[in-house]
Design a protein around this motif. Sequence first.
Motif, PDB file in Angstrom:
ATOM      1  N   GLU A   1      46.748  20.284 -21.653  1.00  0.00           N
ATOM      2  CA  GLU A   1      45.833  21.323 -22.978  1.00  0.00           C
ATOM      3  C   GLU A   1      46.189  21.916 -23.860  1.00  0.00           C
ATOM      4  OE1 GLU A   1      42.851  23.240 -21.746  1.00  0.00           O
ATOM      5  OE2 GLU A   1      42.662  20.542 -21.728  1.00  0.00           O
ATOM      6  N   PHE A   2      47.654  22.196 -24.629  1.00  0.00           N
ATOM      7  CA  PHE A   2      48.268  23.330 -25.026  1.00  0.00           C
ATOM      8  C   PHE A   2      48.050  21.731 -26.418  1.00  0.00           C
ATOM      9  CE2 PHE A   2      52.054  23.519 -27.915  1.00  0.00           C
ATOM     10  CZ  PHE A   2      51.808  24.686 -28.159  1.00  0.00           C
ATOM     11  N   THR A   3      48.360  21.116 -26.293  1.00  0.00           N
ATOM     12  CA  THR A   3      48.659  19.902 -27.821  1.00  0.00           C
ATOM     13  C   THR A   3      47.296  19.697 -27.729  1.00  0.00           C
ATOM     14  OG1 THR A   3      49.707  18.566 -26.639  1.00  0.00           O
ATOM     15  CG2 THR A   3      48.692  17.677 -28.133  1.00  0.00           C
ATOM     16  N   SER A   4      45.888  19.695 -27.233  1.00  0.00           N
ATOM     17  CA  SER A   4      44.371  19.507 -27.376  1.00  0.00           C
ATOM     18  C   SER A   4      44.552  21.651 -28.635  1.00  0.00           C
ATOM     19  CB  SER A   4      43.684  19.774 -26.369  1.00  0.00           C
ATOM     20  OG  SER A   4      42.356  19.711 -26.389  1.00  0.00           O
ATOM     21  N   PHE A   5      44.782  22.631 -27.914  1.00  0.00           N
ATOM     22  CA  PHE A   5      44.505  23.941 -28.449  1.00  0.00           C
ATOM     23  C   PHE A   5      45.265  23.824 -29.635  1.00  0.00           C
ATOM     24  CE2 PHE A   5      46.326  27.931 -29.132  1.00  0.00           C
ATOM     25  CZ  PHE A   5      44.765  29.047 -29.288  1.00  0.00           C
ATOM     26  N   LEU A   6      46.378  23.197 -29.733  1.00  0.00           N
ATOM     27  CA  LEU A   6      47.334  23.026 -31.306  1.00  0.00           C
ATOM     28  C   LEU A   6      46.678  22.274 -32.230  1.00  0.00           C
ATOM     29  CD1 LEU A   6      49.989  24.122 -32.817  1.00  0.00           C
ATOM     30  CD2 LEU A   6      51.027  22.652 -32.050  1.00  0.00           C
ATOM     31  N   LEU A   7      46.140  20.980 -31.692  1.00  0.00           N
ATOM     32  CA  LEU A   7      45.189  19.926 -32.897  1.00  0.00           C
ATOM     33  C   LEU A   7      44.583  20.665 -33.270  1.00  0.00           C
ATOM     34  CD1 LEU A   7      46.402  16.812 -31.016  1.00  0.00           C
ATOM     35  CD2 LEU A   7      47.178  17.841 -32.923  1.00  0.00           C
TER      36      LEU A   7
ATOM     37  N   ALA B   1      32.139  27.310 -25.617  1.00  0.00           N
ATOM     38  CA  ALA B   1      31.321  26.804 -27.328  1.00  0.00           C
ATOM     39  C   ALA B   1      31.695  25.118 -26.776  1.00  0.00           C
ATOM     40  CB  ALA B   1      32.173  27.364 -28.251  1.00  0.00           C
ATOM     41  N   PRO B   2      30.873  24.382 -27.161  1.00  0.00           N
ATOM     42  CA  PRO B   2      31.051  22.856 -27.219  1.00  0.00           C
ATOM     43  C   PRO B   2      32.076  22.726 -27.310  1.00  0.00           C
ATOM     44  CG  PRO B   2      28.702  23.456 -28.468  1.00  0.00           C
ATOM     45  CD  PRO B   2      29.796  25.474 -27.990  1.00  0.00           C
ATOM     46  N   LYS B   3      32.555  21.521 -26.602  1.00  0.00           N
ATOM     47  CA  LYS B   3      33.922  20.997 -26.596  1.00  0.00           C
ATOM     48  C   LYS B   3      34.361  20.587 -27.380  1.00  0.00           C
ATOM     49  CE  LYS B   3      37.380  18.787 -23.402  1.00  0.00           C
ATOM     50  NZ  LYS B   3      38.105  17.752 -23.017  1.00  0.00           N
TER      51      LYS B   3
ATOM     52  N   SER C   1      33.127  21.327 -30.471  1.00  0.00           N
ATOM     53  CA  SER C   1      33.072  21.282 -32.284  1.00  0.00           C
ATOM     54  C   SER C   1      33.913  22.804 -31.874  1.00  0.00           C
ATOM     55  CB  SER C   1      32.022  22.703 -32.009  1.00  0.00           C
ATOM     56  OG  SER C   1      30.728  22.581 -32.014  1.00  0.00           O
ATOM     57  N   VAL C   2      34.913  22.926 -31.139  1.00  0.00           N
ATOM     58  CA  VAL C   2      36.027  23.509 -30.199  1.00  0.00           C
ATOM     59  C   VAL C   2      37.230  23.063 -31.050  1.00  0.00           C
ATOM     60  CG1 VAL C   2      37.938  24.952 -28.933  1.00  0.00           C
ATOM     61  CG2 VAL C   2      35.082  25.343 -29.205  1.00  0.00           C
ATOM     62  N   ASN C   3      37.162  21.628 -30.162  1.00  0.00           N
ATOM     63  CA  ASN C   3      38.377  20.406 -30.998  1.00  0.00           C
ATOM     64  C   ASN C   3      38.189  20.072 -32.285  1.00  0.00           C
ATOM     65  OD1 ASN C   3      38.896  20.993 -28.257  1.00  0.00           O
ATOM     66  ND2 ASN C   3      38.467  19.088 -28.017  1.00  0.00           N
ATOM     67  N   SER C   4      37.557  20.509 -33.165  1.00  0.00           N
ATOM     68  CA  SER C   4      37.092  19.798 -33.644  1.00  0.00           C
ATOM     69  C   SER C   4      37.995  21.297 -35.185  1.00  0.00           C
ATOM     70  CB  SER C   4      35.682  19.404 -34.945  1.00  0.00           C
ATOM     71  OG  SER C   4      34.868  20.395 -34.634  1.00  0.00           O
ATOM     72  N   GLY C   5      37.669  22.947 -34.905  1.00  0.00           N
ATOM     73  CA  GLY C   5      38.359  23.227 -35.633  1.00  0.00           C
ATOM     74  C   GLY C   5      37.058  24.339 -36.034  1.00  0.00           C
ATOM     75  N   LEU C   6      35.789  24.136 -35.660  1.00  0.00           N
ATOM     76  CA  LEU C   6      34.618  24.962 -36.543  1.00  0.00           C
ATOM     77  C   LEU C   6      34.466  26.066 -35.978  1.00  0.00           C
ATOM     78  CD1 LEU C   6      32.179  22.198 -36.156  1.00  0.00           C
ATOM     79  CD2 LEU C   6      33.016  22.624 -38.169  1.00  0.00           C
TER      80      LEU C   6
END
Length: 314
Positions: free
Chosen positions: A13-19, A71-73, A75-80
């Motif tokens: 989860e932390f790695t995903s959040f950082l990226l 928010a849609p995952k 969208s969050v993971n892509s940095g929007l």
Amino acid sequence: MLHNDENDFSKGEFTSFLLASLRGFSQVVFIENAISGVLILIAITITSYKLGIISLLSAFVGTFIGKIGGAPKNSVNSGLFGYNSVLTGLAVSLFLTGTSRWGIALLGAMIAAIFTATMMHFLKNIDLPILTFPFIVLTWFILLASYKLEVFHLSDSLVPQSLSNWHLNITGDLNWAAGFFNNIEQIFFLNHPLSGIFLYSAIFVASWQLGLNAVIGSVIALLISYGLGGEHSLIIGGLYGYNAILTFMAVSIVFSTKSNRFRIISGILATCLTIPLTASFSTWLLPYGLPVLTMPFVLSTWLFLGTRKVMPNL
């Protein structure tokens, strides 16, 4: 075993959040790439380690709000949900003074993420990107609050001026190389010889086409602003170029398809339009002491993307 699984999950989860947070940096220039985000963060930190810290914290805040807000995952993971927060945090920390500006910058980063979600909802029906509109409006409101609220202290670099006392000064030599690099640095409010190199590299790492577009947009800005008689100090400082770079990238490649046969021509026209728009906005905002930010880019891009709904060849 359960304890280890929970640790693995937390690390994941932390790695995903950082990226996702790093992609918030790269999304400022339409890129979804964590490596590009790292290069942009380095460019900011080279100019000022304090700016590097506040920009990273702002990216964390924006991404966190998007995540806990449901928010849609993708969208969050892509940095929007991070890029408007990054820009807001940078702008507020630069244009306000006093120790309170750090807290205001992070609060602004949080609101920027919420504002981003609102704009996503309103613009989805007309199929237009939100771009940096939340950052612009929110930053202007925060800076204007300094005239009525004591806790907001406006920087001395933003001084309201009377138009009656304004004089155009186009004297002085032009350093074209400095202008070329300052153009892209001004997207992130930077001014360091190495920052421009890192920023161009961040784009080329993700896409040579986007990198080439950034270079072309910068050159167009230099030529048009000089040809129209812009102030040499502003041209060299990159204040006519950063909106042009973003606009050319957006109109000619990022938000275009093969059906837009004249997308390069549209991109050039939209880029040229940012120059008089920048001049107009800087004049309009002069009595308020407000920076233009990226409003010329947003308006010019929306104008041409909206036109394509009726004239798809453009």
